[in-house]
Scaffold this active site. Structure first.
Site, short mmCIF file in Angstrom:
data_model
loop_
_atom_site.label_atom_id
_atom_site.label_comp_id
_atom_site.label_asym_id
_atom_site.label_seq_id
_atom_site.Cartn_x
_atom_site.Cartn_y
_atom_site.Cartn_z
N HIS A 274 0.85 -1.26 -0.05
CA HIS A 274 -0.01 -0.02 0.00
C HIS A 274 0.94 1.18 -0.09
CE1 HIS A 274 -2.93 3.12 1.31
NE2 HIS A 274 -4.00 2.01 0.72
N GLU A 329 -7.87 -4.81 -0.32
CA GLU A 329 -8.51 -5.74 -1.56
C GLU A 329 -8.56 -7.15 -1.34
OE1 GLU A 329 -9.58 -3.97 -4.00
OE2 GLU A 329 -8.31 -2.35 -4.03
N1 COA Z 1 3.95 -7.78 -4.60
C1 COA Z 1 5.10 -7.77 -4.75
N2 COA Z 1 6.18 -6.72 -4.73
C2 COA Z 1 5.50 -5.52 -4.30
C3 COA Z 1 4.33 -5.26 -3.92
C4 COA Z 1 3.30 -6.64 -4.19
N3 COA Z 1 2.01 -6.36 -4.02
N4 COA Z 1 3.85 -4.32 -3.76
C5 COA Z 1 5.15 -3.52 -3.86
N5 COA Z 1 6.25 -4.28 -4.35
C6 COA Z 1 7.51 -4.13 -4.28
C7 COA Z 1 7.80 -3.22 -5.68
O1 COA Z 1 8.11 -4.34 -6.55
C8 COA Z 1 9.14 -2.46 -5.06
O2 COA Z 1 9.89 -3.23 -5.42
P1 COA Z 1 11.30 -2.67 -6.21
O3 COA Z 1 11.87 -1.70 -5.20
O4 COA Z 1 12.26 -3.96 -6.34
O5 COA Z 1 10.98 -2.35 -7.49
C9 COA Z 1 8.78 -2.03 -3.85
O6 COA Z 1 8.02 -3.12 -3.30
C10 COA Z 1 8.20 -0.79 -3.75
O7 COA Z 1 7.02 -0.62 -4.38
P2 COA Z 1 6.21 0.82 -4.83
O8 COA Z 1 5.70 0.79 -6.10
O9 COA Z 1 7.15 1.89 -4.16
O10 COA Z 1 5.11 0.53 -3.78
P3 COA Z 1 3.82 1.69 -3.71
O11 COA Z 1 3.68 1.81 -2.15
O12 COA Z 1 4.06 2.81 -4.76
O13 COA Z 1 2.85 0.76 -4.25
C11 COA Z 1 0.85 -0.50 -4.59
C12 COA Z 1 1.53 0.41 -3.78
C13 COA Z 1 -0.41 -0.84 -3.66
C14 COA Z 1 0.58 0.21 -5.76
C15 COA Z 1 1.50 -1.72 -4.65
O14 COA Z 1 1.91 -2.31 -3.57
C16 COA Z 1 0.94 -2.64 -5.57
O15 COA Z 1 1.09 -2.69 -6.85
N6 COA Z 1 0.31 -3.87 -4.87
C17 COA Z 1 -0.55 -4.86 -5.60
C18 COA Z 1 -1.83 -4.14 -6.17
C19 COA Z 1 -2.94 -4.05 -5.19
O16 COA Z 1 -2.97 -4.96 -4.15
N7 COA Z 1 -3.47 -3.02 -4.99
C20 COA Z 1 -4.59 -2.47 -4.33
C21 COA Z 1 -4.19 -1.39 -3.20
S1 COA Z 1 -5.34 -1.14 -2.00
#
Ligand code: COA
Length: 388
Positions: A274, A329
Site C-alpha cells: 500500500h 482488497e
Molecule cells: N507484490 C510484490 N512486490 C511488491 C508489491 C506486491 N504487491 N507491492 C510493492 N512491491 C515491491 C515493488 O515491486 C517495489 O520493489 P522494487 O523496489 O524492487 O522495485 C517495492 O515493493 C516498492 O514498491 P512501490 O511501487 O514503491 O510501492 P507503492 O507503495 O508505490 O505501491 C501499490 C503501492 C498498492 C500500488 C503496490 O503495493 C501494488 O501494486 N500492490 C498490488 C496491487 C494491489 O493490491 N492494489 C490494491 C491497493 S489497495
C-alpha cells in the site's frame, strides 16, 4: 538549470527598440511527483495512520465502526459529526429521465461508466445550488445504489426494481439488484464492506471531488468526477484480481512455489502492499473477520487465509527494507463474492461505498472554500520566434 532559466539573451522577437523580455528566474520551489508527501488540505473526516495501521473516522476506530455501526450511521457521522447508531438511509428512486439514459446505454457498458453517467444525469434533474448541503449528500448517496442496481438489471434484460423505503441502504441495494431481500448475514457483510470503503483521506478521487467543489460547482459534478478518477486501475483496485490469483495458486501446497515464481518474474501479488500503510491494513483485518463469519463464504476463503501467510513470509524475505502487508482488497474479494456480486460490479460497488466520503469532503471543502489551483513548473522551450 533548465533551458528557460538559461535563455536571458537570445533572439526574442521584440519590436525594434523594445526592451527584451527578462528571462524568468529558475523555479527552485520544491516539486513532488504525484504530490506524494505534499499536504494539500486539512480534514477532520478521517485519519490514515499508515505507520501504525490505524484508520479513524472522526476519531473513531474503523474496527469499532464496523462492529457497532452501519453504513447509514457512518455516512451520517461523516456528514454531520454526530454518532447516531440507529440512523437510517433508504435508497432513493431513479428519476425517469435518468432511467431513460440508463436504458439507452449499451448492455456491455462498464458499470463504472453507467454509474458515472447516472450521477451526471441525476445532477441535471436536481436543483443543486451552492453551497452543497447534507441533504444534497444524502440524496445523492441514496440515489446511486438504485441507479447501479437498475443498470445491472437492464443489461441482463430485467426491469429495474423500485426502492423499498423500509430497507436501509445496503439491504435496499441488494434487494433492487436481486429482486429478493438478502438474509441478515449477507446484508451485514456488505454493510461492513461499505463502512470500510466509506472514506480514506486525500486519495485521488476524493482530491478530485474537492477540486471540483472548490470551483463552487455542485455535488453531482464532484461525485461524477470522483467516479471517473476511481475508474482508473491504479485507484479503483481490483479485488477480482485477487480471485484470479488464488485460482492460479490452486492449493496451499502449491502456494510457495507459485508465489516465488511470480516474484521472480517481477509480478506484484494482488492484495498486498500500500502507498500509505506500512502495517497490516486495518480495513483488511475488519473484513477478514467479516468474511470468516459469513454463512455463504466462497470455498476459496480458507485457501486465501493460508496463502496470505505464505505470501507475507515471502514478501518479507524479498523486501526486508519495505513492509509489504495485506491490503483491503485481499479480503474485499471474498466478501463481495460471498454476497453474490459479480466481479465486474466490484469497482462500482466500491464507488457506492465511497459516496459518503466524497460528499462529506465536498461539504468540508465548501465550508472553508478556497479555489484549489496549484502551480506547475514550466519545462518547455524558452521564449522564441515562430519559424518562417
Ligand atoms: N507484490 C510484490 N512486490 C511488491 C508489491 C506486491 N504487491 N507491492 C510493492 N512491491 C515491491 C515493488 O515491486 C517495489 O520493489 P522494487 O523496489 O524492487 O522495485 C517495492 O515493493 C516498492 O514498491 P512501490 O511501487 O514503491 O510501492 P507503492 O507503495 O508505490 O505501491 C501499490 C503501492 C498498492 C500500488 C503496490 O503495493 C501494488 O501494486 N500492490 C498490488 C496491487 C494491489 O493490491 N492494489 C490494491 C491497493 S489497495
Amino acid at each position: 538549470m533548465t533551458e528557460i532559466a538559461r535563455s536571458a539573451s537570445g533572439s526574442n522577437g521584440a519590436a525594434d527598440g523594445a526592451a527584451a523580455p527578462a528571462a524568468p528566474a529558475a523555479d527552485e520551489r520544491s516539486y513532488s511527483p504525484g504530490l506524494e508527501g505534499v499536504i494539500a488540505g486539512e480534514t477532520a473526516l478521517s485519519q490514515v495512520d499508515g505507520a501504525r495501521g490505524r484508520l479513524l473516522y472522526r476519531g473513531y476506530r474503523i474496527g469499532d465502526l464496523v462492529e457497532r455501526g452501519t453504513y447509514a450511521s457512518v455516512a451520517n457521522l461523516l456528514w454531520t459529526g454526530d454518532w447516531e447508531p440507529g440512523h437510517r438511509l433508504p435508497t432513493a428512486e431513479v428519476p425517469p429521465a435518468v432511467l431513460d439514459i440508463l436504458r439507452a446505454l449499451p448492455r456491455d457498458a462498464k458499470p463504472m461508466d453507467a454509474l458515472r453517467t447516472a450521477v451526471s444525469a441525476w445532477g441535471a434533474t436536481q436543483p443543486l445550488p451552492w453551497p452543497p448541503t447534507v441533504e444534497h449528500a444524502r440524496a445523492l448517496t441514496a440515489f446511486s445504489p438504485s441507479a447501479l442496481a437498475a443498470f445491472a438489471r437492464l443489461r441482463s434484460g430485467q426491469e429495474p426494481i423500485d426502492p423499498d423505503p423500509s430497507l436501509d441502504l445496503v439491504e435496499g441495494f441488494l434487494f433492487q439488484l436481486n429482486g429478493q431481500r438478502p438474509d441478515p448475514g449477507t446484508t451485514r457483510a456488505l454493510d461492513a464492506y461499505f463502512v470500510v470503503g466509506a472514506e480514506h483521506g486525500f486519495n485521488a478521487s476524493t482530491f478530485t471531488a474537492r477540486v471540483i467543489t472548490s470551483t463552487r460547482s455542485d455535488i453531482a459534478s464532484a461525485v461524477a468526477g470522483a467516479i471517473g478518477t476511481m475508474k482508473g486501475p491504479l485507484h479503483g483496485g481490483a479485488p477480482s484480481e485477487v480471485v484470479d490469483q488464488l485460482a492460479k495458486v490452486g492449493s496451499v501446497d502449491r502456494a510457495e512455489a507459485w508465489i516465488r515464481a511470480a516474484l521472480d518474474r517481477g509480478e506484484r501479488l494482488m492484495g498486498f502492499g500500500h502507498r500509505v500503510y506500512r502495517a497490516y491494513d486495518p480495513r483488511a483485518a475488519a473484513l477478514r473477520t467479516v468474511a470468516e463469519s459469513m454463512e455463504r463464504k466462497p470455498d476459496w476463503l480458507e485457501l486465501a487465509i493460508q496463502v496470505e501467510d505464505v505470501a507475507l513470509r515471502l514478501l518479507a524475505e524479498r523486501h526486508p527494507e519495505r513492509a509489504l502487508k495485506t491490503n483491503v482488497e485481499y479480503y474485499a474479494a471474498p466478501v463481495l463474492q460471498g454476497v453474490g456480486l459479480t466481479p465486474d460490479l466490484f469497482p462500482a460497488t466500491f464507488s457506492l461505498a465511497r459516496h459518503a466520503g466524497w460528499t462529506a469532503h465536498a461539504l468540508e471543502q465548501a465550508g472553508a472554500n478556497r479555489l484549489i489551483r496549484p502551480d506547475v513548473r514550466y519545462i518547455g522551450p524558452s521564449e522564441r520566434d515562430l519559424p518562417g
